[in-house]
Design a protein around this motif. Sequence first.
Motif, mmCIF file in Angstrom:
data_model
loop_
_atom_site.group_PDB
_atom_site.id
_atom_site.type_symbol
_atom_site.label_atom_id
_atom_site.label_comp_id
_atom_site.label_asym_id
_atom_site.label_seq_id
_atom_site.Cartn_x
_atom_site.Cartn_y
_atom_site.Cartn_z
ATOM 1 N N GLY A 1 0.779 -1.187 -0.037
ATOM 2 C CA GLY A 1 0.067 0.041 -0.228
ATOM 3 C C GLY A 1 0.780 1.136 0.105
ATOM 4 N N THR A 2 0.075 2.349 -0.141
ATOM 5 C CA THR A 2 0.930 3.676 0.138
ATOM 6 C C THR A 2 0.459 4.312 1.269
ATOM 7 N N ALA A 3 1.416 5.113 1.667
ATOM 8 C CA ALA A 3 1.219 5.532 3.187
ATOM 9 C C ALA A 3 1.761 7.078 3.101
ATOM 10 N N GLY A 4 1.220 7.948 4.100
ATOM 11 C CA GLY A 4 1.709 9.302 4.325
ATOM 12 C C GLY A 4 2.797 9.239 5.278
ATOM 13 N N GLY A 5 3.998 9.873 5.052
ATOM 14 C CA GLY A 5 5.217 9.885 5.934
ATOM 15 C C GLY A 5 4.741 10.700 7.086
ATOM 16 N N ILE B 1 5.920 5.143 0.886
ATOM 17 C CA ILE B 1 5.557 6.717 1.179
ATOM 18 C C ILE B 1 5.264 7.433 0.113
ATOM 19 N N SER B 2 3.949 7.651 -0.175
ATOM 20 C CA SER B 2 3.551 8.287 -1.247
ATOM 21 C C SER B 2 3.467 9.650 -1.343
ATOM 22 N N ASN B 3 3.382 10.164 0.034
ATOM 23 C CA ASN B 3 3.218 11.834 0.517
ATOM 24 C C ASN B 3 3.814 12.033 1.734
ATOM 25 N N THR C 1 1.256 6.800 8.144
ATOM 26 C CA THR C 1 -0.249 6.686 8.446
ATOM 27 C C THR C 1 -0.936 6.196 7.152
ATOM 28 N N GLU C 2 -1.743 5.225 6.999
ATOM 29 C CA GLU C 2 -2.497 4.603 6.188
ATOM 30 C C GLU C 2 -3.769 4.068 6.901
ATOM 31 N N MET C 3 -4.544 3.110 5.986
ATOM 32 C CA MET C 3 -5.944 3.033 6.477
ATOM 33 C C MET C 3 -6.393 1.657 6.595
ATOM 34 N N GLU C 4 -5.561 0.797 6.482
ATOM 35 C CA GLU C 4 -6.014 -0.667 6.364
ATOM 36 C C GLU C 4 -5.245 -1.700 7.584
HETATM 37 O O1 LIG Z 1 -3.817 6.894 4.324
HETATM 38 C C1 LIG Z 1 -3.008 7.663 3.469
HETATM 39 C C2 LIG Z 1 -2.274 6.898 2.556
HETATM 40 C C3 LIG Z 1 -1.395 7.710 1.767
HETATM 41 N N1 LIG Z 1 -1.108 9.071 2.207
HETATM 42 C C4 LIG Z 1 -1.756 9.450 3.298
HETATM 43 O O2 LIG Z 1 -1.494 10.481 3.610
HETATM 44 N N2 LIG Z 1 -2.661 8.763 4.153
#
Ligand SMILES: O=c1cc[nH]c(=O)[nH]1
Length: 231
Positions: free
Chosen positions: A89-93, A202-204, A178-181
């Motif tokens: 998955g992608t996540a926010g750093g 880390i996508s953002n 942070t992510e959501m699953e």
């Molecule tokens: O849940 C997510 C996924 C990618 N980037 C975020 O900032 N939050």
Amino acid sequence: MSTHIGAAKGEIAEKVLLPGDPLRAKYIAENFLTDIHLYNEIRNAFGYTGLYKGEKVSIQSSGMGIPSISIYVNELIQSYDVQTLIRVGTAGGLGANVKIRDVVLGQAASTDSSIVTNTFGPGINFAPVADYGLLSRAAELAEADKINYHVGNVLGEDRFYNDEIDMKKLIDYGVLATEMETPALYLLAAKYKRRALSILTISNHLVTGEETTAEERQTSFNDMINLALQV
Ligand SMILES: O=c1cc[nH]c(=O)[nH]1
Ligand SMILES: O=P(O)(O)O[C@H]1O[C@H](CO)[C@@H](O)[C@H]1O
């Protein structure tokens, strides 16, 4: 077939990669597997089975958020007897040392979701954790491949747009992204005694505001994909 997955028994491998995005599932199947077969199109939550280095593996998109991934993980386990589930998955750093495009191996998953309390009641704050074998193997491979990676706690939150998130406190306590699953994945793996790991890119970055494009989130992040397939 199960309620949300239109595959016959035997069409899904024992090992499944779980990207949130259906088009990332398509990209992984078409670019990393051979002999691919699309087994699910219900709700466009694409699911493919193919071969990776001769071994059968499936890619099932899980959708966004804990309710969505919970549906797919429950059905993969209960209707298709899947044993190993790896989220890609992608996540926010969050932390300053976690950079955009870095890989994060989710050792544990904190959450603001009610799933843990709904499962255990108010007395126990159960800590959903990764399978140690998968986690240590992923770290070894990431080290050998010289990938920029981190291992630690991630926050699986209920809201992508979350004005109340206390980033400073999360960073102070070492939460990497942070992510959501992931909390649902680890909780269900514990319940059914399966092996699970979240490998995230880390996508953002939530502090610096840097971000990748939607196309990049859909069709790249090959370090994470290669790592998950090798694990
Ligand atoms: O849940 C997510 C996924 C990618 N980037 C975020 O900032 N939050
Ligand atoms: O890129 P995926 O795997 O969907 O993961 C992340 O991206 C979505 C939000 O944009 C959420 O599902 C979050 O967990």
